[in-house]
Motif scaffolding. Structure first.
Motif, PDB file in Angstrom:
ATOM      1  N   PHE A 164      33.222  -0.293 -23.346  1.00  0.00           N
ATOM      2  CA  PHE A 164      34.048   1.265 -24.148  1.00  0.00           C
ATOM      3  C   PHE A 164      33.296   3.118 -22.766  1.00  0.00           C
ATOM      4  O   PHE A 164      32.353   1.697 -22.685  1.00  0.00           O
ATOM      5  CB  PHE A 164      34.302   1.166 -24.679  1.00  0.00           C
ATOM      6  N   CYS A 165      34.893   3.227 -22.852  1.00  0.00           N
ATOM      7  CA  CYS A 165      34.726   4.169 -21.674  1.00  0.00           C
ATOM      8  C   CYS A 165      33.684   5.492 -22.968  1.00  0.00           C
ATOM      9  O   CYS A 165      33.458   5.330 -24.064  1.00  0.00           O
ATOM     10  CB  CYS A 165      35.707   4.950 -20.755  1.00  0.00           C
ATOM     11  N   ALA A 166      33.345   6.772 -22.336  1.00  0.00           N
ATOM     12  CA  ALA A 166      31.911   7.243 -22.861  1.00  0.00           C
ATOM     13  C   ALA A 166      33.419   7.537 -24.116  1.00  0.00           C
ATOM     14  O   ALA A 166      31.906   7.975 -25.527  1.00  0.00           O
ATOM     15  CB  ALA A 166      31.591   8.820 -22.033  1.00  0.00           C
ATOM     16  N   ARG A 167      34.348   8.173 -23.623  1.00  0.00           N
ATOM     17  CA  ARG A 167      35.312   9.259 -24.925  1.00  0.00           C
ATOM     18  C   ARG A 167      35.202   7.986 -26.400  1.00  0.00           C
ATOM     19  O   ARG A 167      34.721   8.381 -27.368  1.00  0.00           O
ATOM     20  CB  ARG A 167      36.465   9.256 -24.714  1.00  0.00           C
ATOM     21  N   HIS A 168      35.356   7.029 -26.223  1.00  0.00           N
ATOM     22  CA  HIS A 168      36.247   6.252 -27.344  1.00  0.00           C
ATOM     23  C   HIS A 168      34.829   5.127 -27.221  1.00  0.00           C
ATOM     24  O   HIS A 168      34.508   4.214 -28.685  1.00  0.00           O
ATOM     25  CB  HIS A 168      37.097   4.510 -26.421  1.00  0.00           C
ATOM     26  N   ALA A 169      33.948   5.418 -26.593  1.00  0.00           N
ATOM     27  CA  ALA A 169      32.168   4.480 -27.074  1.00  0.00           C
ATOM     28  C   ALA A 169      31.630   5.179 -28.302  1.00  0.00           C
ATOM     29  O   ALA A 169      31.334   5.524 -29.438  1.00  0.00           O
ATOM     30  CB  ALA A 169      31.773   4.426 -25.941  1.00  0.00           C
ATOM     31  N   ASP A 220      40.411  -0.719 -16.881  1.00  0.00           N
ATOM     32  CA  ASP A 220      40.113   0.775 -17.693  1.00  0.00           C
ATOM     33  C   ASP A 220      39.558   0.090 -19.123  1.00  0.00           C
ATOM     34  O   ASP A 220      39.695  -1.247 -19.489  1.00  0.00           O
ATOM     35  CB  ASP A 220      41.731   1.393 -18.327  1.00  0.00           C
ATOM     36  N   CYS A 221      38.560   0.890 -20.020  1.00  0.00           N
ATOM     37  CA  CYS A 221      38.811   0.138 -21.322  1.00  0.00           C
ATOM     38  C   CYS A 221      39.803  -0.013 -21.914  1.00  0.00           C
ATOM     39  O   CYS A 221      41.041   0.688 -21.897  1.00  0.00           O
ATOM     40  CB  CYS A 221      37.816   1.267 -21.969  1.00  0.00           C
ATOM     41  N   PRO A 222      39.418  -1.122 -22.950  1.00  0.00           N
ATOM     42  CA  PRO A 222      41.134  -1.721 -23.586  1.00  0.00           C
ATOM     43  C   PRO A 222      41.120  -0.415 -24.710  1.00  0.00           C
ATOM     44  O   PRO A 222      42.651  -0.424 -24.564  1.00  0.00           O
ATOM     45  CB  PRO A 222      39.827  -2.188 -24.654  1.00  0.00           C
ATOM     46  N   CYS A 223      40.205  -0.272 -25.314  1.00  0.00           N
ATOM     47  CA  CYS A 223      41.685   1.181 -25.879  1.00  0.00           C
ATOM     48  C   CYS A 223      42.130   3.126 -24.727  1.00  0.00           C
ATOM     49  O   CYS A 223      43.046   2.365 -25.542  1.00  0.00           O
ATOM     50  CB  CYS A 223      40.131   2.055 -26.416  1.00  0.00           C
ATOM     51  N   CYS A 224      41.778   2.714 -23.280  1.00  0.00           N
ATOM     52  CA  CYS A 224      42.727   3.299 -23.189  1.00  0.00           C
ATOM     53  C   CYS A 224      43.500   2.887 -22.780  1.00  0.00           C
ATOM     54  O   CYS A 224      44.775   3.640 -22.352  1.00  0.00           O
ATOM     55  CB  CYS A 224      41.227   3.743 -21.891  1.00  0.00           C
ATOM     56  N   HIS A 225      43.267   1.956 -21.999  1.00  0.00           N
ATOM     57  CA  HIS A 225      44.887   1.098 -21.820  1.00  0.00           C
ATOM     58  C   HIS A 225      45.694   1.027 -22.617  1.00  0.00           C
ATOM     59  O   HIS A 225      47.256   1.581 -21.898  1.00  0.00           O
ATOM     60  CB  HIS A 225      44.150  -0.548 -21.565  1.00  0.00           C
TER      61      HIS A 225
HETATM   62 ZN   LIG Z   1      38.305   4.569 -23.267  1.00  0.00          ZN
END
Ligand SMILES: [Zn+2]
Ligand SMILES: [Zn+2]
Length: 229
Positions: free
Chosen positions: A55-60, A119-124
């Protein structure tokens, strides 16, 4: 037909801060939770984890802070780590890593291979959700309940205003959005100025009141969707 998301958006306009940011914060929590509890064994989720390298830093940060679904997180990160390890395995480690290969160092080539290709799955998922909310916000401008909710709200954040404006083709609706945002930000600016004045040693009027957190609201209003609102 009007979707539930539309009424959630109307409700969010009654809260402080950007309604779209609030909906997305709600949706990303729900996305991460359902991913961890329902989809950790899905093949395409694992492909997405490989392609995004986790995941990206935000969602991680969100995943880590909840401390929930840790088994699911472990399962997904076995796959993400496997991808990174395989990429390193394929690196030319027998040759000096900084040796120039076709004008580019091996380190540069390896660095590029480690880069996420999706992209990170959540960002997507949130990018798609944001598009749906923006469509609702464009269609909503023709409805009196939406317009009233927006005009009684604290407006939207700057990043979301910038994404919303190009989608509004009706000149009158565009003007209504701009006028409300202008008045929201003019009030916020006045609150900041009052806060600064009251903070000064010479101030002899009322003590600091509602304008006491104007600095925090200003940060959020211009930056948009902060991880913790
Ligand atoms: Zn993300
Ligand atoms: Zn926003």
């Amino acid at each position: 037909m009007t979707s539930q998301g539309y009424y959630d958006l109307l409700d969010a306009f009654q809260q402080s801060g950007c309604a779209l940011c609030q909906r997305l914060r709600h949706d990303e929590k729900q996305y991460l939770s359902s991913l961890l509890y329902e989809y950790v064994t899905e093949w395409d989720v694992h492909q997405a984890m490989r392609a995004a390298r986790g995941f990206c830093a935000r969602h991680a940060a969100q995943l880590k802070s909840t401390g929930e679904g840790v088994l699911g997180i472990a399962v997904l990160y076995v796959t993400a780590l496997d991808e990174v390890i395989k990429t390193l395995d394929a690196a030319p480690v027998d040759t000096p890593i900084l040796k120039r290969l076709s004008g580019q160092s091996a380190g540069t080539t390896l660095s590029a291979k480690l880069e996420n290709v999706r992209d990170c799955p959540c960002c997507h998922a949130m990018h798609a959700a944001e598009g749906r909310y923006l469509d609702m916000m464009v269609a909503g401008l023709a409805k009196s309940d939406f317009l009233a909710a927006f005009q009684q709200s604290n407006g939207v954040c700057l990043p979301h205003l910038r994404r919303w404006l190009p989608l509004i083709s009706d000149a009158h609706q565009l003007k209504q959005v701009v006028l409300h945002q202008q008045s929201v930000w003019a009030s916020l600016k006045a609150e900041l100025q009052l806060f600064i004045a009251k903070y000064g040693a010479d101030w002899q009027g009322e003590p600091i009141g509602a304008e006491g957190d104007a600095w925090a609201r200003a940060i959020i209003s211009l930056a948009g969707n902060l991880p913790n609102g």
